[in-house]
Design an enzyme around this catalytic site. Structure first.
Site, PDB file in Angstrom:
ATOM      1  N   VAL A  26       0.834  -1.203   0.000  1.00 17.10           N
ATOM      2  CA  VAL A  26       0.000   0.000   0.000  1.00 17.10           C
ATOM      3  C   VAL A  26       0.866   1.249   0.000  1.00 17.10           C
ATOM      4  O   VAL A  26       0.645   2.182  -0.784  1.00 17.10           O
ATOM      5  CB  VAL A  26      -0.962  -0.003   1.207  1.00 17.10           C
ATOM      6  CG1 VAL A  26      -1.685   1.343   1.312  1.00 17.10           C
ATOM      7  CG2 VAL A  26      -1.979  -1.129   1.080  1.00 17.10           C
ATOM      8  N   ASP A  47      10.663   2.790   6.730  1.00 21.95           N
ATOM      9  CA  ASP A  47      10.225   1.425   7.008  1.00 21.95           C
ATOM     10  C   ASP A  47      11.180   0.795   8.001  1.00 21.95           C
ATOM     11  O   ASP A  47      12.370   1.147   8.054  1.00 21.95           O
ATOM     12  CB  ASP A  47      10.193   0.603   5.714  1.00 21.95           C
ATOM     13  CG  ASP A  47       9.410  -0.695   5.855  1.00 21.95           C
ATOM     14  OD1 ASP A  47       8.207  -0.685   5.561  1.00 21.95           O
ATOM     15  OD2 ASP A  47      10.009  -1.702   6.279  1.00 21.95           O
ATOM     16  N   ARG A 101     -10.857  -7.379   8.624  1.00 22.32           N
ATOM     17  CA  ARG A 101      -9.956  -6.297   9.014  1.00 22.32           C
ATOM     18  C   ARG A 101      -9.836  -6.220  10.530  1.00 22.32           C
ATOM     19  O   ARG A 101      -8.763  -5.957  11.065  1.00 22.32           O
ATOM     20  CB  ARG A 101     -10.450  -4.969   8.435  1.00 22.32           C
ATOM     21  CG  ARG A 101     -10.441  -4.911   6.913  1.00 22.32           C
ATOM     22  CD  ARG A 101     -11.056  -3.610   6.410  1.00 22.32           C
ATOM     23  NE  ARG A 101     -11.113  -3.539   4.953  1.00 22.32           N
ATOM     24  CZ  ARG A 101     -12.109  -3.976   4.216  1.00 22.32           C
ATOM     25  NH1 ARG A 101     -13.159  -4.553   4.797  1.00 22.32           N
ATOM     26  NH2 ARG A 101     -12.087  -3.853   2.895  1.00 22.32           N
ATOM     27  N   ALA A 131      -3.816   4.794   6.993  1.00 24.23           N
ATOM     28  CA  ALA A 131      -4.447   3.836   6.087  1.00 24.23           C
ATOM     29  C   ALA A 131      -4.384   2.406   6.606  1.00 24.23           C
ATOM     30  O   ALA A 131      -5.000   1.506   6.025  1.00 24.23           O
ATOM     31  CB  ALA A 131      -3.791   3.903   4.710  1.00 24.23           C
ATOM     32  N   ASN A 133      -5.146  -0.971   8.444  1.00 22.62           N
ATOM     33  CA  ASN A 133      -6.419  -1.596   8.844  1.00 22.62           C
ATOM     34  C   ASN A 133      -6.360  -2.238  10.234  1.00 22.62           C
ATOM     35  O   ASN A 133      -5.288  -2.673  10.658  1.00 22.62           O
ATOM     36  CB  ASN A 133      -6.817  -2.655   7.812  1.00 22.62           C
ATOM     37  CG  ASN A 133      -7.567  -2.059   6.640  1.00 22.62           C
ATOM     38  OD1 ASN A 133      -8.369  -1.150   6.805  1.00 22.62           O
ATOM     39  ND2 ASN A 133      -7.290  -2.568   5.451  1.00 22.62           N
ATOM     40  N   ASP A 136     -10.454   2.567  10.821  1.00 24.75           N
ATOM     41  CA  ASP A 136     -11.202   3.456  11.717  1.00 24.75           C
ATOM     42  C   ASP A 136     -10.640   3.397  13.132  1.00 24.75           C
ATOM     43  O   ASP A 136     -10.462   4.431  13.789  1.00 24.75           O
ATOM     44  CB  ASP A 136     -12.686   3.075  11.708  1.00 24.75           C
ATOM     45  CG  ASP A 136     -13.261   3.065  10.303  1.00 24.75           C
ATOM     46  OD1 ASP A 136     -13.343   4.146   9.690  1.00 24.75           O
ATOM     47  OD2 ASP A 136     -13.604   1.979   9.809  1.00 24.75           O
ATOM     48  N   ASP A 161     -14.023   2.478  -0.501  1.00 28.96           N
ATOM     49  CA  ASP A 161     -15.352   1.878  -0.679  1.00 28.96           C
ATOM     50  C   ASP A 161     -16.217   2.734  -1.601  1.00 28.96           C
ATOM     51  O   ASP A 161     -16.942   2.222  -2.456  1.00 28.96           O
ATOM     52  CB  ASP A 161     -16.056   1.734   0.675  1.00 28.96           C
ATOM     53  CG  ASP A 161     -15.191   1.042   1.708  1.00 28.96           C
ATOM     54  OD1 ASP A 161     -15.220  -0.192   1.783  1.00 28.96           O
ATOM     55  OD2 ASP A 161     -14.473   1.745   2.427  1.00 28.96           O
ATOM     56  N   ALA A 163     -15.131   4.793  -3.907  1.00 29.64           N
ATOM     57  CA  ALA A 163     -14.605   4.663  -5.275  1.00 29.64           C
ATOM     58  C   ALA A 163     -15.073   3.363  -5.920  1.00 29.64           C
ATOM     59  O   ALA A 163     -15.464   3.341  -7.099  1.00 29.64           O
ATOM     60  CB  ALA A 163     -13.071   4.712  -5.247  1.00 29.64           C
ATOM     61  N   ARG A 164     -15.047   2.292  -5.138  1.00 28.21           N
ATOM     62  CA  ARG A 164     -15.532   1.009  -5.657  1.00 28.21           C
ATOM     63  C   ARG A 164     -17.018   1.089  -6.000  1.00 28.21           C
ATOM     64  O   ARG A 164     -17.474   0.575  -7.040  1.00 28.21           O
ATOM     65  CB  ARG A 164     -15.292  -0.092  -4.623  1.00 28.21           C
ATOM     66  CG  ARG A 164     -13.840  -0.498  -4.472  1.00 28.21           C
ATOM     67  CD  ARG A 164     -13.611  -1.366  -3.242  1.00 28.21           C
ATOM     68  NE  ARG A 164     -12.273  -1.949  -3.228  1.00 28.21           N
ATOM     69  CZ  ARG A 164     -11.693  -2.497  -2.154  1.00 28.21           C
ATOM     70  NH1 ARG A 164     -12.363  -2.541  -0.997  1.00 28.21           N
ATOM     71  NH2 ARG A 164     -10.481  -2.996  -2.245  1.00 28.21           N
ATOM     72  N   HIS A 181     -22.922  10.102  -8.081  1.00 34.57           N
ATOM     73  CA  HIS A 181     -22.764  10.792  -6.795  1.00 34.57           C
ATOM     74  C   HIS A 181     -23.441   9.968  -5.695  1.00 34.57           C
ATOM     75  O   HIS A 181     -24.651  10.027  -5.495  1.00 34.57           O
ATOM     76  CB  HIS A 181     -23.341  12.195  -6.879  1.00 34.57           C
ATOM     77  CG  HIS A 181     -22.723  13.013  -7.976  1.00 34.57           C
ATOM     78  ND1 HIS A 181     -21.418  13.436  -7.947  1.00 34.57           N
ATOM     79  CD2 HIS A 181     -23.236  13.441  -9.159  1.00 34.57           C
ATOM     80  CE1 HIS A 181     -21.139  14.114  -9.036  1.00 34.57           C
ATOM     81  NE2 HIS A 181     -22.222  14.128  -9.801  1.00 34.57           N
ATOM     82  N   HIS A 188     -15.038   1.060   7.473  1.00 36.90           N
ATOM     83  CA  HIS A 188     -14.361   0.443   6.333  1.00 36.90           C
ATOM     84  C   HIS A 188     -14.213  -1.029   6.690  1.00 36.90           C
ATOM     85  O   HIS A 188     -13.187  -1.481   7.165  1.00 36.90           O
ATOM     86  CB  HIS A 188     -12.993   1.095   6.104  1.00 36.90           C
ATOM     87  CG  HIS A 188     -12.195   0.437   5.006  1.00 36.90           C
ATOM     88  ND1 HIS A 188     -12.677   0.258   3.731  1.00 36.90           N
ATOM     89  CD2 HIS A 188     -10.944  -0.088   5.013  1.00 36.90           C
ATOM     90  CE1 HIS A 188     -11.759  -0.350   2.997  1.00 36.90           C
ATOM     91  NE2 HIS A 188     -10.694  -0.578   3.743  1.00 36.90           N
TER      92      HIS A 188
END
Length: 327
Positions: A26, A47, A101, A131, A133, A136, A161, A163-164, A181, A188
């Site tokens: 990611v 990293d 998740r 980002a 998981n 939230d 979600d 965007a998907r 829209h 998530h």
């Protein structure tokens, strides 16, 4: 003749630096998008496996001659975050086949808390985007550990979600996803939902479209919702991990911040009474500008949608309770 400024003459305040913590799939997918997006002059990869970050930085740098604007990319450490405008945390274990998740919550909370504490020791005082998981819960963990204002700790929330969802709706209604829209809200994860009451396609409500054309059926829309909800499981089954689209989703959030867009994006925002919820990060439409979250947009939900939202809140809070340090 105008003198060409030397690099030492450039005010550091005029240089946008973005740091990415976590050089996994990611993080690197996002970094690749960022390297060609003309949104920053400096990009730092951090990293725990420094050699991995170095290799990724080398690979990204080799394409800079084709980028629209110059960007300096390097493998760094937390000290490089002191002057960063935005830090994006992607570090943590990825979801595996058969996992939800939320199964990652305890393992990744330790990672995100440690990363955030180390980040703040650098003197970082910018905007933090999370980002990892379950995002939230992780956004809440990072907010608590950072001490930053809630407006400057943003979870990726339901940007992916949504965007998907728009991609699927565009395919169904034969329309560009840009013109679909609709918002995917809540967790998530498995309790997220589509706010159908607020959706507009061809400028019309879902009810209007269904009434006008018998080829459109609500059962089809519910199937689309299920596909969106379960998309990660399907992708993991096919190729072990999902990373391209979330990379683009993160870029959408960063663009709204850097360019001071005042755009509405579905992100993980900390609520203080909005939608009847408090002390939780959750996916909602929010107005994003250079300060972070300028305003949370409260759209009208039906009673059923509000119940689904409340269920998401409870799921996220249950995750927070598992990882919140005892007071």
């Amino acid at each position: 003749m105008t003198r060409i400024p030397h690099k030492d003459d450039i005010d550091p305040k005029d240089i946008t630096r973005i740091a990415v913590i976590g050089a996994g799939w990611v993080g690197v997918s996002f970094a690749y998008q960022l390297s060609t997006a003309a949104l920053c002059e400096e990009l730092v990869l951090i990293d725990s496996n420094h050699a991995k970050a170095e290799g990724e930085a080398m690979d990204l740098n080799h394409g800079i001659s084709f980028a629209p604007t110059p960007v300096r990319i390097w493998a760094g450490d937390y000290s490089d975050c002191k002057d960063a405008d935005i830090v994006v945390i992607t570090a943590g274990a990825a979801q595996k086949l058969g996992q939800t998740r939320m199964d990652l919550v305890e393992q990744n909370a330790k990672v995100v808390r440690t990363v955030t504490e180390d980040l703040m020791k650098s003197g970082f005082d910018g905007i933090l985007v999370v980002a990892t998981n379950p995002v939230d819960v992780m956004a809440h963990v990072a907010w608590k550990a950072s001490g930053l204002p809630k407006e400057r700790v943003i979870g990726s929330g339901t940007v992916l979600d949504t965007a998907r969802l728009r991609y699927k709706l565009g395919d169904y209604f034969e329309l560009s996803p840009r013109n679909c829209h609709a918002y995917y809200m809540g967790e998530h994860g498995d309790t997220g939902f589509v706010a159908w009451n607020n959706a507009r396609i061809y400028g019309k409500s879902i009810d209007e479209l269904l009434a006008e054309n018998e080829k459109y059926q609500f059962e089809d829309l519910e199937a689309i919702y299920a596909d969106v909800r379960d998309a990660a499981y399907q992708i993991i089954e096919h190729k072990n991990a999902a990373y391209y689209a979330i990379g683009v989703g993160l870029l959408r959030i960063i663009r709204a911040i850097v360019r001071n867009e005042n755009s509405v994006v579905t992100i993980g925002a900390h609520l203080d009474g909005e939608y009847g919820a408090s002390d939780v990060h959750i996916g909602v439409p929010a107005l994003i500008d250079r300060s972070g979250i300028r305003k949370i947009i409260e759209i009208e939900l039906t009673n059923e949608e509000q119940q689904k939202f409340d269920a998401s809140v409870q799921t996220i809070k249950a995750g927070i309770e598992k990882v919140e340090p005892a007071s």
